[in-house]
Scaffold this motif. Sequence first.
Motif, short mmCIF file in Angstrom:
data_model
loop_
_atom_site.label_atom_id
_atom_site.label_comp_id
_atom_site.label_asym_id
_atom_site.label_seq_id
_atom_site.Cartn_x
_atom_site.Cartn_y
_atom_site.Cartn_z
N LEU A 1 -9.32 -73.69 -81.72
CA LEU A 1 -8.26 -74.14 -82.62
C LEU A 1 -7.94 -75.62 -82.41
O LEU A 1 -7.83 -76.39 -83.37
CB LEU A 1 -7.00 -73.30 -82.40
CG LEU A 1 -5.78 -73.68 -83.25
CD1 LEU A 1 -6.02 -73.28 -84.71
CD2 LEU A 1 -4.52 -73.01 -82.70
N LEU A 2 -7.80 -76.02 -81.14
CA LEU A 2 -7.30 -77.37 -80.86
C LEU A 2 -8.40 -78.42 -80.75
O LEU A 2 -8.16 -79.60 -81.02
CB LEU A 2 -6.49 -77.35 -79.56
CG LEU A 2 -5.26 -76.41 -79.57
CD1 LEU A 2 -4.55 -76.45 -78.22
CD2 LEU A 2 -4.29 -76.79 -80.69
N ALA A 3 -9.62 -78.02 -80.34
CA ALA A 3 -10.72 -78.98 -80.21
C ALA A 3 -11.70 -78.90 -81.37
O ALA A 3 -12.50 -79.81 -81.57
CB ALA A 3 -11.46 -78.76 -78.90
N GLY A 4 -11.65 -77.79 -82.11
CA GLY A 4 -12.48 -77.66 -83.30
C GLY A 4 -13.90 -77.21 -83.05
O GLY A 4 -14.69 -77.10 -83.98
N GLU A 5 -14.25 -76.89 -81.79
CA GLU A 5 -15.61 -76.47 -81.48
C GLU A 5 -15.60 -75.16 -80.70
O GLU A 5 -14.82 -75.00 -79.76
CB GLU A 5 -16.34 -77.54 -80.68
CG GLU A 5 -16.55 -78.84 -81.43
CD GLU A 5 -17.33 -79.85 -80.61
OE1 GLU A 5 -17.66 -79.54 -79.45
OE2 GLU A 5 -17.58 -80.95 -81.14
N PRO A 6 -16.50 -74.23 -81.05
CA PRO A 6 -16.57 -72.97 -80.29
C PRO A 6 -17.22 -73.19 -78.92
O PRO A 6 -17.97 -74.16 -78.73
CB PRO A 6 -17.45 -72.08 -81.17
CG PRO A 6 -18.31 -73.03 -81.93
CD PRO A 6 -17.46 -74.26 -82.17
N VAL A 7 -16.91 -72.30 -77.99
CA VAL A 7 -17.53 -72.35 -76.66
C VAL A 7 -18.30 -71.05 -76.42
O VAL A 7 -17.95 -70.00 -76.96
CB VAL A 7 -16.47 -72.55 -75.55
CG1 VAL A 7 -15.84 -73.91 -75.66
CG2 VAL A 7 -15.41 -71.45 -75.59
N ASP A 8 -19.34 -71.14 -75.61
CA ASP A 8 -20.15 -69.96 -75.32
C ASP A 8 -19.55 -69.09 -74.23
O ASP A 8 -19.77 -67.88 -74.17
CB ASP A 8 -21.56 -70.37 -74.88
CG ASP A 8 -22.33 -71.05 -76.01
OD1 ASP A 8 -22.09 -70.70 -77.18
OD2 ASP A 8 -23.15 -71.93 -75.71
N SER A 9 -18.78 -69.74 -73.34
CA SER A 9 -18.17 -69.01 -72.22
C SER A 9 -16.95 -69.76 -71.73
O SER A 9 -16.78 -70.95 -72.05
CB SER A 9 -19.18 -68.83 -71.07
OG SER A 9 -19.50 -70.08 -70.49
N VAL A 10 -16.11 -69.06 -70.96
CA VAL A 10 -14.93 -69.70 -70.36
C VAL A 10 -14.83 -69.30 -68.90
O VAL A 10 -15.32 -68.24 -68.49
CB VAL A 10 -13.63 -69.31 -71.10
CG1 VAL A 10 -13.64 -69.80 -72.53
CG2 VAL A 10 -13.40 -67.81 -71.05
N SER A 11 -14.17 -70.15 -68.13
CA SER A 11 -13.95 -69.90 -66.71
C SER A 11 -12.53 -69.35 -66.52
O SER A 11 -11.56 -69.94 -67.01
CB SER A 11 -14.13 -71.19 -65.92
OG SER A 11 -13.83 -70.98 -64.56
N ILE A 12 -12.43 -68.22 -65.83
CA ILE A 12 -11.15 -67.58 -65.57
C ILE A 12 -11.00 -67.32 -64.08
O ILE A 12 -11.86 -66.69 -63.46
CB ILE A 12 -11.04 -66.24 -66.32
CG1 ILE A 12 -10.95 -66.46 -67.82
CG2 ILE A 12 -9.85 -65.41 -65.84
CD1 ILE A 12 -9.61 -66.96 -68.30
N LEU A 13 -9.90 -67.78 -63.49
CA LEU A 13 -9.58 -67.45 -62.10
C LEU A 13 -8.64 -66.25 -62.12
O LEU A 13 -7.52 -66.33 -62.62
CB LEU A 13 -8.91 -68.63 -61.39
CG LEU A 13 -8.52 -68.37 -59.92
CD1 LEU A 13 -9.75 -68.08 -59.07
CD2 LEU A 13 -7.73 -69.55 -59.35
N THR A 14 -9.09 -65.14 -61.61
CA THR A 14 -8.29 -63.92 -61.62
C THR A 14 -7.25 -63.95 -60.50
O THR A 14 -7.41 -64.68 -59.51
CB THR A 14 -9.18 -62.68 -61.43
OG1 THR A 14 -9.80 -62.74 -60.14
CG2 THR A 14 -10.25 -62.61 -62.51
N PRO A 15 -6.16 -63.18 -60.63
CA PRO A 15 -5.16 -63.12 -59.57
C PRO A 15 -5.73 -62.69 -58.22
O PRO A 15 -5.15 -63.00 -57.17
CB PRO A 15 -4.15 -62.10 -60.10
CG PRO A 15 -4.27 -62.19 -61.58
CD PRO A 15 -5.73 -62.45 -61.83
N LYS A 16 -6.85 -61.98 -58.23
CA LYS A 16 -7.48 -61.56 -56.97
C LYS A 16 -8.18 -62.71 -56.27
O LYS A 16 -8.60 -62.61 -55.12
CB LYS A 16 -8.48 -60.43 -57.25
CG LYS A 16 -8.94 -59.68 -56.00
CD LYS A 16 -9.81 -58.49 -56.35
CE LYS A 16 -10.24 -57.74 -55.11
NZ LYS A 16 -9.13 -57.05 -54.44
N GLY A 17 -8.31 -63.86 -56.97
CA GLY A 17 -8.96 -65.02 -56.38
C GLY A 17 -10.44 -65.13 -56.71
O GLY A 17 -11.12 -66.03 -56.22
#
Length: 386
Positions: A38-54
């Motif tokens: 929405l904000l950058a206008g380009e799709p991404v193939d993957s995202v990085s997520i840090l879970t609460p478990k670390g």
Amino acid sequence: MKTGIEDYFVCKNNKKMAFGFTTGTCAAAAAQAAARLLLAGEPVDSVSILTPKGIRLQLPIRESRREGGQAICSVVKYAGDDPDVTDGTEVWASVEKTPGNDLEIDGGVGVGRVTKPGLDQPVGNAAINRVPRQMIGETVEEVRKELGYAGGLRIVISIPAGVELAAKTFNPRLGIVGGISVLGTSGIVEPMSEAALVATIAAEVRMRAAEGDRYLLAAPGNYGMDFLRDRRELSPERAVKCSNYVGQTIDLAVENGFQGLLFVSHIGKFVKVAGGIMNTHSREADCRLEILAAHGALAGADGETLRRVLVAATTEDALDVLEAGGVLEPVIRSLLEKIEFYCSHRCYDRIPIGAVLFSSRRGELGRSARAEELAEKIIGENSQKR
């Protein structure tokens, strides 16, 4: 694509079992991808997520698209080796700009809505629990700051398959309608997690307390629920299905301020409680026949009867042997005394606890000393609510 979850596993029953990630983690990843689109206008193939478990995960985005003023992305749930009904389910997030600068989080199609008090979210909210909400909010906020956007965003999490999947979960009993819940306190699914099962029981106990019940009715499994359905006066709709977690259910009853607890159970499960066993799963302990034989000996059974009890194929068969030996009734009385003793000991006698035992072949076998009074209290509460 390597997500990072492949490196995590537990060994149970000499088997290596893979971790997975929760619906909450999927929702946060999909929301992050949608915010970027929405904000950058380009799709991404993957995202990085840090879970609460670390544990940091790199999750692939299944689909990305723009529809009008919305960006919409999806992530596929992976439960590892946990028998989770949501495994393989697609979790969607749509993000759109709003006036002001708030981040709004809501549920769409397939995400249940809370209709009863006492759960993680207040009545009327989407069943997106506190930790997933926090994960969604934090990951979208990071994108907003990174891209220099100061305006508001509305994030809607949808799980289209959740409408159908909800029937396979505890949600209908908990008063969550229209879909499944977005769950996860660690962001990670540990296979066959005892903590997850106990958390489900705890949610139902809290709901019963919030609805004003002062006396808790519990049944370990389907046999108990079926027994209650045949005896409507105890109302199976208000019974908590506590599985093997007898001790934890007692703890929860005390913690949530109940004034009494009544268990209704098949003897094959609850005979173990007469030996002080508070987790009745066969993996933890299975001395049903030994306990029956011990109480048979106390009742005066002869040696041949006791030998036949110890080699019986099932608890039901052992009851037949005890009846033939003329000691079934005193054995049941003795078992109920010990069941009540150990349950009371678990909570240091802070609340009265009773038990009703039944057999598939014989029906009700007996009630402990406190069971009748507790049953009357529960029946009285039921009649006041009608």
